[in-house]
Design a protein around this motif. Structure first.
Motif, PDB file in Angstrom:
ATOM      1  N   TYR A 188       0.895  -0.893   0.049  1.00 60.85           N
ATOM      2  CA  TYR A 188      -0.097  -0.109   0.160  1.00 60.85           C
ATOM      3  C   TYR A 188       0.858   1.378   0.091  1.00 60.85           C
ATOM      4  CZ  TYR A 188      -3.032   3.579   2.082  1.00 60.85           C
ATOM      5  OH  TYR A 188      -3.727   4.885   2.295  1.00 60.85           O
ATOM      6  N   VAL A 189       0.767   2.046  -1.082  1.00 56.08           N
ATOM      7  CA  VAL A 189       1.705   3.146  -1.318  1.00 56.08           C
ATOM      8  C   VAL A 189       0.922   4.587  -0.986  1.00 56.08           C
ATOM      9  CG1 VAL A 189       3.481   4.088  -2.562  1.00 56.08           C
ATOM     10  CG2 VAL A 189       3.176   1.480  -2.713  1.00 56.08           C
ATOM     11  N   VAL A 190       1.571   5.463  -0.217  1.00 54.32           N
ATOM     12  CA  VAL A 190       1.185   6.873  -0.428  1.00 54.32           C
ATOM     13  C   VAL A 190       2.494   7.840  -0.672  1.00 54.32           C
ATOM     14  CG1 VAL A 190       0.208   8.595   1.057  1.00 54.32           C
ATOM     15  CG2 VAL A 190      -0.592   6.495   1.530  1.00 54.32           C
ATOM     16  N   LYS A 203      -1.452   9.652  -8.289  1.00 52.97           N
ATOM     17  CA  LYS A 203      -2.875   8.872  -8.018  1.00 52.97           C
ATOM     18  C   LYS A 203      -3.189   8.410  -9.531  1.00 52.97           C
ATOM     19  CE  LYS A 203      -5.314  11.247  -5.516  1.00 52.97           C
ATOM     20  NZ  LYS A 203      -6.523  11.707  -4.610  1.00 52.97           N
ATOM     21  N   ASN A 204      -2.913   8.917 -10.546  1.00 47.79           N
ATOM     22  CA  ASN A 204      -3.785   8.621 -11.860  1.00 47.79           C
ATOM     23  C   ASN A 204      -2.822   8.075 -12.886  1.00 47.79           C
ATOM     24  OD1 ASN A 204      -6.450   9.303 -10.658  1.00 47.79           O
ATOM     25  ND2 ASN A 204      -6.087  11.382 -10.954  1.00 47.79           N
ATOM     26  N   GLU A 210      -2.719   6.588  -2.724  1.00 47.28           N
ATOM     27  CA  GLU A 210      -3.207   7.838  -2.345  1.00 47.28           C
ATOM     28  C   GLU A 210      -2.019   8.695  -2.243  1.00 47.28           C
ATOM     29  OE1 GLU A 210      -6.064   8.943  -1.267  1.00 47.28           O
ATOM     30  OE2 GLU A 210      -7.351   7.234  -1.040  1.00 47.28           O
ATOM     31  N   ALA A 211      -2.125  10.218  -2.260  1.00 49.38           N
ATOM     32  CA  ALA A 211      -1.067  11.151  -2.504  1.00 49.38           C
ATOM     33  C   ALA A 211      -1.763  12.454  -1.686  1.00 49.38           C
ATOM     34  CB  ALA A 211      -0.722  11.455  -3.593  1.00 49.38           C
ATOM     35  N   LEU A 212      -0.630  13.089  -1.161  1.00 49.29           N
ATOM     36  CA  LEU A 212      -1.103  14.296  -0.447  1.00 49.29           C
ATOM     37  C   LEU A 212      -0.146  15.464  -0.747  1.00 49.29           C
ATOM     38  CD1 LEU A 212       1.023  14.924   2.362  1.00 49.29           C
ATOM     39  CD2 LEU A 212       0.231  12.819   2.617  1.00 49.29           C
ATOM     40  N   ASN A 213      -0.868  16.582  -0.906  1.00 47.06           N
ATOM     41  CA  ASN A 213      -0.128  17.930  -1.036  1.00 47.06           C
ATOM     42  C   ASN A 213       0.276  18.515   0.444  1.00 47.06           C
ATOM     43  OD1 ASN A 213       0.649  20.411  -1.531  1.00 47.06           O
ATOM     44  ND2 ASN A 213      -1.000  20.929  -2.895  1.00 47.06           N
TER      45      ASN A 213
END
Length: 351
Positions: A188-190, A203-204, A210-213
């Motif tokens: 599982y990768v963020v 992400k796309n 998931e990804a966060l700014n």
């Protein structure tokens, strides 16, 4: 010799990017200058064992900032003020006085930031076999950044299927491949990045879960708890600073942290340091810095596996391509404010 204007040229102008002097702060374009008017003969001197190469692609990498510091005590010496900046390159041999190389060969290695380079030491150069893979990838996906991702993830992080992986600077030259390798390994990768555009790419296009700014997160500790409610098994650290501090709090017992880079600390001294190191003790975390050069014995395996994954369409690689040698200083400086999207490359000449 090259042909231009209908006849062979024996000498050409050689544009160069010169390092002006040591710095202590974040680099600026004025720390470098474009030098014009220097002439170079398109011939390797007889008896020298050297190569004359035309540089096609240059790599912009954060580690180069360290070489701009005086008394740089590290694995590679500092740049010399007044001399040509050096970095990884893909080049074509124009002339050779070395039996191991011939005109037309494509090579990768450390070259000057200039249009042509005369190379005396050829031991660390590697030949590139023409393929249906972009040549520029040999300073990115199939070069030092790609191998850093591969060795760091598999050898330092020792991943297991199903583990939770966090990658900072995840859309950069190293991070984007770490995340994809982790996904292929069943993790599982963020990832974190500094713009919503980069988050969308993670992400796309790159397949992160998931990804966060991070620039929109008022509290990084709370943000990581949101994405990792059960904690982080592996943190691949490219930035250091506040992000490392938040990750330490969120690591699981026996977690691993691969310290690849600390771009947030480049050019400035943080007197407050990292506060949460005690988590290394209570959670029995292994935190290890590394260099890709520690694992060069794995390079052939890396090339075979990553080329295969790329050709199967199982991984993609994003480049940020700037045109012309004169664009190199701005491109390099942009690394430290996150202007690049993907691997920053300079195209010096057409293939």
């Amino acid at each position: 010799m090259e042909v231009g204007g209908g006849e062979a040229r024996t000498e050409v102008e050689n544009k160069q990017i010169i390092f002006k002097g040591f710095i202590e702060t974040t680099p600026t374009e004025t720390d470098m200058e474009l030098k014009l008017g220097n002439k170079i003969k398109l011939k390797a001197p007889k008896g020298s064992g050297s190569l004359l190469v035309k540089n096609l692609y240059l790599s912009c990498d954060p580690y180069m900032r360290g070489r701009m510091r005086e008394n740089y005590d590290s694995y590679i010496p500092p740049f010399t003020p007044g001399s040509v900046i050096q970095g990884f390159s893909v080049s074509r041999v124009v002339d050779s006085d070395n039996p191991d190389f011939k005109p037309g060969d494509l090579i990768a290695g450390l070259m000057g930031w200039e249009e042509y380079s005369l190379i005396q030491k050829t031991e660390k150069l590697r030949k590139i076999q023409p393929d249906d893979i972009p040549l520029s990838y040999y300073v990115g996906l199939l070069g030092m950044p790609g191998f850093t991702a591969y060795a760091g993830f598999f050898e330092v992080c020792t991943p297991k299927k199903g583990e939770n992986v966090f990658v900072s600077a995840a859309s950069g030259a190293v991070g984007q491949l770490v995340g994809q390798l982790a996904k292929l390994h069943g993790c599982y990768v963020v990832g974190s990045a500094g713009t919503n555009q980069k988050v969308d790419l993670l992400k796309n296009k790159l397949g992160f879960d998931e990804a966060l700014n991070y620039k929109e997160e008022p509290d990084l500790d709370i943000a990581l708890k949101r994405y990792f409610p059960e904690g982080i098994d592996i943190y691949f650290d490219n930035v250091g600073g506040a992000m490392l501090d938040a990750a330490l709090v969120n690591m699981r017992i026996h977690g691993r942290i691969a310290v690849c880079g600390m771009v947030s600390q480049q050019g400035r001294y943080d007197p407050h340091g990292v506060h949460n190191l005690f988590n290394l003790v209570v959670k029995r975390i292994r935190m290890q810095g590394f260099l890709q050069s520690d694992y060069l014995h794995l390079f052939p395996r890396f090339l075979e596996e990553v080329i295969s994954l790329y050709k199967q369409g199982k991984i993609v690689y994003i480049e940020d391509m700037n045109e012309g040698l004169e664009s190199a200083p701005a491109a390099f400086v942009g690394l430290f404010s996150g202007k690049n999207i993907g691997k920053q490359v300079i195209r010096v000449a057409r293939e």
